[in-house]
Design a protein around this motif. Sequence first.
Motif, PDB file in Angstrom:
ATOM      1  N   TYR A  33       0.714  -0.718  -0.114  1.00 47.56           N
ATOM      2  CA  TYR A  33      -0.104  -0.298   0.023  1.00 47.56           C
ATOM      3  C   TYR A  33       0.856   1.305  -0.002  1.00 47.56           C
ATOM      4  CZ  TYR A  33       0.295   1.246   5.154  1.00 47.56           C
ATOM      5  OH  TYR A  33       1.211   0.961   6.040  1.00 47.56           O
ATOM      6  N   HIS A  49       6.108   8.831  -3.262  1.00 42.87           N
ATOM      7  CA  HIS A  49       5.545   7.436  -3.051  1.00 42.87           C
ATOM      8  C   HIS A  49       5.383   6.394  -4.045  1.00 42.87           C
ATOM      9  CE1 HIS A  49       4.120   8.517   1.375  1.00 42.87           C
ATOM     10  NE2 HIS A  49       4.086   9.723   0.581  1.00 42.87           N
ATOM     11  N   ARG A 141       8.540  -7.880  14.427  1.00 39.76           N
ATOM     12  CA  ARG A 141       8.230  -7.024  12.961  1.00 39.76           C
ATOM     13  C   ARG A 141       9.180  -8.830  12.026  1.00 39.76           C
ATOM     14  NH1 ARG A 141       7.696  -1.713  10.857  1.00 39.76           N
ATOM     15  NH2 ARG A 141       9.680  -1.811  12.111  1.00 39.76           N
ATOM     16  N   LYS A 148       6.524  -2.374   1.913  1.00 39.63           N
ATOM     17  CA  LYS A 148       5.427  -1.246   2.474  1.00 39.63           C
ATOM     18  C   LYS A 148       4.041  -2.718   2.326  1.00 39.63           C
ATOM     19  CE  LYS A 148       3.516   2.899   3.192  1.00 39.63           C
ATOM     20  NZ  LYS A 148       3.414   2.729   4.988  1.00 39.63           N
ATOM     21  N   GLU A 181      11.971   2.391  14.322  1.00 35.07           N
ATOM     22  CA  GLU A 181      10.580   3.514  13.611  1.00 35.07           C
ATOM     23  C   GLU A 181       9.792   3.059  14.814  1.00 35.07           C
ATOM     24  OE1 GLU A 181       9.407   2.789   9.712  1.00 35.07           O
ATOM     25  OE2 GLU A 181       9.941   0.035  10.419  1.00 35.07           O
ATOM     26  N   SER A 183       5.417   2.852  15.667  1.00 33.23           N
ATOM     27  CA  SER A 183       4.557   1.673  14.526  1.00 33.23           C
ATOM     28  C   SER A 183       3.683   2.581  13.286  1.00 33.23           C
ATOM     29  CB  SER A 183       3.357   1.824  15.168  1.00 33.23           C
ATOM     30  OG  SER A 183       2.452   2.786  15.563  1.00 33.23           O
ATOM     31  N   SER A 184       3.916   3.735  12.892  1.00 28.41           N
ATOM     32  CA  SER A 184       3.086   3.966  11.663  1.00 28.41           C
ATOM     33  C   SER A 184       4.004   5.453  11.493  1.00 28.41           C
ATOM     34  CB  SER A 184       1.898   4.387  11.546  1.00 28.41           C
ATOM     35  OG  SER A 184       1.187   5.335  12.431  1.00 28.41           O
ATOM     36  N   THR A 185       5.705   5.324  11.826  1.00 29.58           N
ATOM     37  CA  THR A 185       6.255   6.463  11.694  1.00 29.58           C
ATOM     38  C   THR A 185       7.590   6.323  11.098  1.00 29.58           C
ATOM     39  OG1 THR A 185       6.355   6.688  13.642  1.00 29.58           O
ATOM     40  CG2 THR A 185       3.676   8.163  12.938  1.00 29.58           C
ATOM     41  N   LEU A 206      11.090   1.019   6.939  1.00 30.59           N
ATOM     42  CA  LEU A 206      10.864   1.659   6.240  1.00 30.59           C
ATOM     43  C   LEU A 206      10.858   2.196   5.755  1.00 30.59           C
ATOM     44  CD1 LEU A 206       8.123   1.483   4.317  1.00 30.59           C
ATOM     45  CD2 LEU A 206       6.406   3.147   5.326  1.00 30.59           C
ATOM     46  N   GLY A 208      10.956   6.293   4.506  1.00 29.83           N
ATOM     47  CA  GLY A 208       9.877   6.501   5.094  1.00 29.83           C
ATOM     48  C   GLY A 208       9.806   7.776   4.020  1.00 29.83           C
ATOM     49  N   ARG A 211      10.401  11.543   5.839  1.00 31.77           N
ATOM     50  CA  ARG A 211      11.924  10.794   6.329  1.00 31.77           C
ATOM     51  C   ARG A 211      12.783  11.440   5.027  1.00 31.77           C
ATOM     52  NH1 ARG A 211      15.891   8.275   5.790  1.00 31.77           N
ATOM     53  NH2 ARG A 211      17.609   7.395   7.186  1.00 31.77           N
ATOM     54  N   THR A 244       8.273  10.730  11.910  1.00 32.01           N
ATOM     55  CA  THR A 244       7.230  11.359  10.109  1.00 32.01           C
ATOM     56  C   THR A 244       6.960  10.346  10.020  1.00 32.01           C
ATOM     57  OG1 THR A 244       9.245  10.725   9.792  1.00 32.01           O
ATOM     58  CG2 THR A 244       8.886  13.438  10.259  1.00 32.01           C
ATOM     59  N   ALA A 245       5.792  10.517   9.501  1.00 30.33           N
ATOM     60  CA  ALA A 245       4.972   9.850   8.347  1.00 30.33           C
ATOM     61  C   ALA A 245       3.933  10.727   7.384  1.00 30.33           C
ATOM     62  CB  ALA A 245       3.673   9.295   8.819  1.00 30.33           C
ATOM     63  N   ALA A 246       3.572  10.343   5.983  1.00 32.59           N
ATOM     64  CA  ALA A 246       2.567  11.337   5.338  1.00 32.59           C
ATOM     65  C   ALA A 246       1.997  12.233   6.427  1.00 32.59           C
ATOM     66  CB  ALA A 246       2.096  10.065   3.696  1.00 32.59           C
TER      67      ALA A 246
HETATM   68  N1  PMP Z   1       7.168   3.889   9.252  1.00 31.86           N
HETATM   69  C1  PMP Z   1       6.540   3.216   9.609  1.00 31.86           C
HETATM   70  C2  PMP Z   1       6.260   1.566   9.774  1.00 31.86           C
HETATM   71  C3  PMP Z   1       4.651   3.603   8.577  1.00 31.86           C
HETATM   72  O1  PMP Z   1       3.858   1.820   8.296  1.00 31.86           O
HETATM   73  C4  PMP Z   1       5.012   5.049   7.613  1.00 31.86           C
HETATM   74  C5  PMP Z   1       3.790   5.623   7.143  1.00 31.86           C
HETATM   75  N2  PMP Z   1       3.494   4.641   6.338  1.00 31.86           N
HETATM   76  C6  PMP Z   1       5.743   5.274   8.087  1.00 31.86           C
HETATM   77  C7  PMP Z   1       7.134   4.844   8.536  1.00 31.86           C
HETATM   78  C8  PMP Z   1       6.164   6.730   7.573  1.00 31.86           C
HETATM   79  O2  PMP Z   1       6.228   6.964   5.891  1.00 31.86           O
HETATM   80  P1  PMP Z   1       6.118   8.032   4.924  1.00 31.86           P
HETATM   81  O3  PMP Z   1       7.123   9.178   5.247  1.00 31.86           O
HETATM   82  O4  PMP Z   1       6.477   7.432   3.390  1.00 31.86           O
HETATM   83  O5  PMP Z   1       4.333   7.999   5.191  1.00 31.86           O
END
Ligand code: PMP
Length: 286
Positions: A33, A49, A141, A148, A181, A183-185, A206, A208, A211, A244-246
């Motif tokens: 995704y 992306h 993980r 991703k 990192e 969990s979603s950043t 990931l 990012g 990032r 940081t994240a989108a």
């Molecule tokens: N690490 C993980 C595990 C993520 O799920 C995300 C967001 N999808 C990120 C980092 C940040 O990535 P991005 O800046 O591309 O959103």
Amino acid sequence: MSRIAYVNGTYQPHNNATVHIEDRGFQFADGVYEVWSVFDGKLADFEGHLSRLARSLTELRIPIPMTAQALGQVLKETIRRNRVRNGIVYLQVTRGTAPRDHAFPQDTPPSVVVTAKSLDLRKGEALAAKGAAGVTHPDIRWGRCDIKTVGLLPNALAKQAARERGAYEAILFDEMGMVTEGSSTNAWIVDENGRLRTRDTQANILRGITRAAILKLVEAEGIELDERAFSVEEAKRAREVFVTAASSFVMPIVSLDGTRIGDGKPGPIATRLREVYLEQARREAI
Ligand code: PMP
């Protein structure tokens, strides 16, 4: 207004938008995704992306389902049909639908789903101004976190653990006690010596897109960077912690497991990077 999703070639109200029970995304989490942030109806960092998507698909040998131009159109149309001014657009590509068998099916077209959602930017701004809470959580993980994939169960467990402790994000750490990192950043600190640090992407994390954009801004701002892992203990002693994240841009973390970070307020580097990142993302959105 009912939300509209793109599913394998057609736009449908969410209530009718379905994939087959033998979709490999459902059966095996066999899919990837991407999430783009949307500013004024436009996509932030479309190319970044898109290239990560291509890499994720290639690594898993899932065919690229459509051209970049066609994908751009689908993302835009989904944004338009959902009347999203500011928010996110989500894309999922799976290996498609086939009788259940672990090995790959032959000649199966990938499944493509796109959804879009409005977000109230003021809420994120209010949280960023105050700073968010973080908790630490073991990283359980697999070995290919650079891809991703939709296999997000460990991430979901970590985020839930954070929520149950009243925190915004779970900061993951490896068996050495080093932060991987969020969990979603992606996770960053300004360490006790004032040095900006984030883990390098040769590690199992990931890459990012936010990032990467921040790394360029860090250079442009003349901030010294040390792309090197830091421990949970170093994070707790740091002057600043941020993620940081989108979808959240740059979010200051002002407490970790209840330990106050710095003076308990968002620090100057996180605040500055959020400002310049948002300015650039808005300006360059297409
Ligand atoms: N690490 C993980 C595990 C993520 O799920 C995300 C967001 N999808 C990120 C980092 C940040 O990535 P991005 O800046 O591309 O959103």
